[in-house]
Design an enzyme around this catalytic site. Structure first.
Site, PDB file in Angstrom:
ATOM      1  N   HIS A  94       1.126  75.623  35.831  1.00 41.19           N
ATOM      2  CA  HIS A  94       1.780  73.999  36.019  1.00 41.19           C
ATOM      3  C   HIS A  94       1.898  73.702  37.595  1.00 41.19           C
ATOM      4  CE1 HIS A  94       4.308  75.194  32.468  1.00 41.19           C
ATOM      5  NE2 HIS A  94       3.187  74.654  32.037  1.00 41.19           N
ATOM      6  N   LYS A 118       8.173  76.828  45.292  1.00 46.20           N
ATOM      7  CA  LYS A 118       9.078  77.482  44.289  1.00 46.20           C
ATOM      8  C   LYS A 118       9.646  78.772  44.756  1.00 46.20           C
ATOM      9  CE  LYS A 118       7.013  75.338  40.293  1.00 46.20           C
ATOM     10  NZ  LYS A 118       6.250  75.413  39.142  1.00 46.20           N
ATOM     11  N   TYR A 166      14.188  79.474  38.979  1.00 48.04           N
ATOM     12  CA  TYR A 166      13.565  79.264  40.273  1.00 48.04           C
ATOM     13  C   TYR A 166      14.106  78.000  40.938  1.00 48.04           C
ATOM     14  CZ  TYR A 166      10.658  77.421  36.391  1.00 48.04           C
ATOM     15  OH  TYR A 166      10.107  76.936  35.217  1.00 48.04           O
ATOM     16  N   ASP A 226       0.321  73.597  27.032  1.00 53.79           N
ATOM     17  CA  ASP A 226      -0.171  74.563  28.017  1.00 53.79           C
ATOM     18  C   ASP A 226      -1.451  75.102  27.554  1.00 53.79           C
ATOM     19  OD1 ASP A 226       1.732  74.387  29.687  1.00 53.79           O
ATOM     20  OD2 ASP A 226       2.794  76.385  29.231  1.00 53.79           O
TER      21      ASP A 226
END
Length: 183
Positions: free
Chosen positions: A62, A72, A132, A168
């Site tokens: 992603h 992140k 995260y 995905d």
């Protein structure tokens, strides 16, 4: 914290510097000044948690398009993951290259993912949780993905994924942009 720069410029593996005694240990996992000293300016605007009951769960790859690109700071808080990033910065010497790092709850190791990188992970144990910190809020219209098994990237996953969302599975292949010859 102990910052180790990876072969993908701007991406760091970060280990906590433990201060241990009979109670266990204490460690800092975020400090604006320490991150800034390594060129990382990332005020977290969002915090995400991913819970994954099954080993072999793959999430990714992603990313968000500018101006909503995300940096992140990823840490596995239970279990273990193989965390993967792909450099999507066309001007980068490592454009199109990937890096994989094993993160476990026991190691407290983190991975800093720069903006304009694709990110995903594969769970290596049942009941794995990932936390995260993210520098940008989720922007649905700017969300994109790359196919997890695209031969142009050739990510070497340590085990075969057994659970991948339909979304995905349908991400497009990566189209490596080859620079035009100079006339």
């Amino acid at each position: 914290m102990i910052f180790t720069e990876t072969e993908l410029a701007g991406a760091f593996i970060i280990d906590v510097d433990r201060m241990a005694d009979e109670r266990g240990f204490f460690a800092r996992s975020w400090c604006e000044d320490e991150f800034a000293a390594h060129g990382i300016l990332m005020p977290p605007l969002q915090s995400n948690v991913s819970s994954n009951p099954q080993r072999g769960t793959l999430r990714g790859m992603h990313f968000q398009l500018p101006p909503h690109e995300e940096t992140k700071l990823v840490r596995c808080t239970r279990g273990a993951i193989y965390d993967v990033i792909v450099d999507l910065r066309e001007e980068s010497a490592t454009y199109g290259q990937w890096l994989g790092v094993e993160l476990t709850a026991d190691s407290f190791r983190m991975l800093f993912v720069p903006g304009r990188f694709a990110h995903g992970f594969l769970t290596l144990q049942d009941n794995t949780d990932v936390s995260y910190q993210v520098s940008a809020k989720y922007a649905p219209g700017h969300e994109r993905g790359l196919r997890w098994n695209d031969p142009a990237i050739n990510i070497q996953w340590p085990i075969a994924p057994t659970l991948i969302s339909g979304k995905d599975q349908c991400h497009p292949d990566f189209l490596l942009r080859v620079p035009e010859p100079v006339a």
